[in-house]
Motif scaffolding. Structure first.
Motif, short mmCIF file in Angstrom:
data_model
loop_
_atom_site.label_atom_id
_atom_site.label_comp_id
_atom_site.label_asym_id
_atom_site.label_seq_id
_atom_site.Cartn_x
_atom_site.Cartn_y
_atom_site.Cartn_z
N LEU A 60 4.95 -5.10 -3.53
CA LEU A 60 6.09 -4.26 -3.89
C LEU A 60 7.40 -4.91 -3.46
O LEU A 60 7.42 -5.80 -2.60
N GLN A 96 10.65 -0.65 -1.61
CA GLN A 96 9.50 0.19 -1.94
C GLN A 96 8.43 0.10 -0.86
O GLN A 96 7.82 1.10 -0.48
N GLU A 104 1.91 3.17 -9.24
CA GLU A 104 2.46 3.08 -10.60
C GLU A 104 2.62 4.46 -11.23
O GLU A 104 3.65 4.76 -11.83
N ASP A 105 1.62 5.31 -11.07
CA ASP A 105 1.64 6.63 -11.70
C ASP A 105 2.60 7.59 -11.00
O ASP A 105 3.28 8.39 -11.66
N ALA A 138 -2.63 0.48 -6.27
CA ALA A 138 -1.57 0.02 -7.16
C ALA A 138 -1.37 0.99 -8.33
O ALA A 138 -0.23 1.30 -8.72
N ARG A 139 -2.46 1.49 -8.88
CA ARG A 139 -2.37 2.45 -9.98
C ARG A 139 -1.74 3.76 -9.50
O ARG A 139 -0.93 4.38 -10.23
N THR A 154 4.93 6.75 -8.39
CA THR A 154 6.08 6.02 -7.88
C THR A 154 5.98 5.86 -6.36
O THR A 154 5.37 6.66 -5.66
N SER A 186 -1.84 -6.50 -8.41
CA SER A 186 -2.69 -6.13 -7.29
C SER A 186 -3.62 -7.27 -6.93
O SER A 186 -4.10 -7.99 -7.78
N THR A 240 8.13 2.61 -14.23
CA THR A 240 6.83 1.99 -14.07
C THR A 240 6.97 0.76 -13.20
O THR A 240 7.79 -0.10 -13.47
N LEU A 241 6.23 0.72 -12.13
CA LEU A 241 6.31 -0.41 -11.22
C LEU A 241 5.42 -1.53 -11.72
O LEU A 241 4.27 -1.31 -12.06
N GLU A 242 5.95 -2.72 -11.77
CA GLU A 242 5.17 -3.88 -12.17
C GLU A 242 4.47 -4.42 -10.93
O GLU A 242 5.09 -4.99 -10.04
N ILE A 243 3.18 -4.18 -10.84
CA ILE A 243 2.44 -4.52 -9.64
C ILE A 243 1.31 -5.46 -9.98
O ILE A 243 0.51 -5.18 -10.87
#
Length: 390
Positions: A323, A327, A292-293, A288-289, A295, A382, A377-380
């Protein structure tokens, strides 16, 4: 569950493409055995031994050798069990001979490996596509790339992190980088040696720790050595980039504070955001990170199959990230379909990012004054995958 997932994906014409897999076809191994470079006596126990000059391991080291490495019927059945529709297949680094001083041996084994892999994937009815091994550190690497792409029909390339006593930023590799960039050739960078084999000899640490460290070293040299300034590569890092996502802020700090490290146009993390990464990190929060970092459009499904250190349920791994559908489709196969050009024409024009934009033209992005500007920034949220990973 995997059959349901495959049916749902097929209904949307979205292939599920695993871009990080390996094969060792028997014709290659029989040739190596006749030359005393391979020991196949442990096949019944799913173990292979190779000459240290080839594999980069200690003499007699046991290499996992599941039958899916060479048995096509079992290989295709394994795709079904994982919920994968296609695989990009590369030779493993154990036949890269990255530390061999014998250039003729390296080129001979590389060519034989590419020939054998081409035959292996050709019999798969389009389920498998090949990635050509190109021997970094040797002046003939670009020529072998051209042979594999133009004559053998490979989908892309794979290369090691070191070769012929030279680092990736050595001038001998300039022709290869130019050829890869000109072709827009999808290239899988796989660690192929470690810097301190003796200290990593125990506990399988060469693969567990040495390989992720090696990836970070290799890509750092590509950045600081100016390779990514001179060449616009379609480069994908295995194992989620290894250690480099974790040390990236430190690389930036060095660029800002150490004059000897301020030798590139931009900070290291801007180059890292241009690259691609596979999902083989074996932890939902870590993946997930990464998404996020970097894309979603820079992350591709990768398992390291059929080795034991593989993601056994890759579709579930990606779905656990929560996602958006576009995505998720991008990570599962849309990104790979667009990068492995010409092989999946039914989705070649598909969008691959959550914002609905196609795979970006990296050359256009490179001309921007700030490559990292505007990265969403994706709101994930996890969640752990029960029983995930080997």
């Amino acid at each position: 569950m995997s059959e349901q997932l495959m049916s749902a994906r097929a209904a949307r014409d979205r292939p599920v493409i695993d871009i990080h897999t390996h094969a060792l076809p028997m014709p290659l191994l029989r040739q190596l055995e006749r030359r005393g470079l391979a020991d196949l006596s442990g096949m019944a126990d799913h173990v292979l031994r190779l000459d240290p000059d080839l594999c980069g391991l200690a003499p007699g080291a046991a290499i996992p050798f599941p039958p899916e490495q060479y048995d096509l019927e079992l290989r295709l059945a394994s795709l079904e069990s994982m919920g994968v529709t296609h695989q990009a297949v590369a030779a493993p680094p154990f036949v890269f001979a990255s530390e061999s001083p014998d250039a003729s041996l390296v080129m001979d084994v590389t060519r034989r490996a590419n020939d054998a892999l081409a035959e292996f994937v050709a019999a798969s009815s389009g389920r498998l596509v090949g990635l050509a091994t190109v021997p970094v550190g040797l002046p003939d690497a670009a020529e072998e790339l051209a042979r594999c792409m133009d004559e053998l029909g490979f989908a892309g390339a794979t290369l090691g992190s070191y070769g012929a006593g030279r680092e990736l930023d050595d001038p001998v590799n300039e022709d290869l980088w130019s050829a890869l960039a000109e072709r827009r050739c999808f290239t899988l960078l796989h660690p192929s040696r470690v810097s301190s084999r003796d200290r990593l000899a125990d506990y399988h640490l060469v693969q567990l720790l040495g390989y992720p460290m090696e990836t970070a070293l290799a890509v750092s040299r590509l950045i600081f050595g100016g390779v990514l300034d001179r060449h616009d590569l379609v480069l994908c890092l295995t194992h989620g980039g290894g250690c480099v996502p974790g040390v990236a802020p430190r690389l930036d700090l060095g660029w800002h504070r150490k004059p000897v490290a301020r030798v590139t146009e931009r900070v290291p993390t801007e180059y890292l955001r241009r690259l691609f990464y596979d999902t083989a990190v074996f932890d939902t929060k870590t993946l997930a990170r990464l998404v996020e970092d970097m894309t979603a459009r820079h992350v591709l499904l990768g398992t390291d199959a059929p080795f034991d250190l593989r993601d056994q349920q890759p579709v579930a791994t990606v779905r656990a990230l929560g996602l958006e559908v576009s995505q998720e489709d991008a990570v599962l196969g849309g990104n790979a379909a667009a990068l492995l050009r010409g092989l999946f024409p039914e989705v070649a024009g598909a969008t691959v990012s959550g914002a609905g934009s196609p795979v970006p033209d990296l050359r256009a992005r490179r001309r921007r004054s700030d490559i990292g500007a505007g990265l969403a920034t994706l709101e994930i949220e996890s969640t752990a995958v029960e029983g995930h990973g080997p």
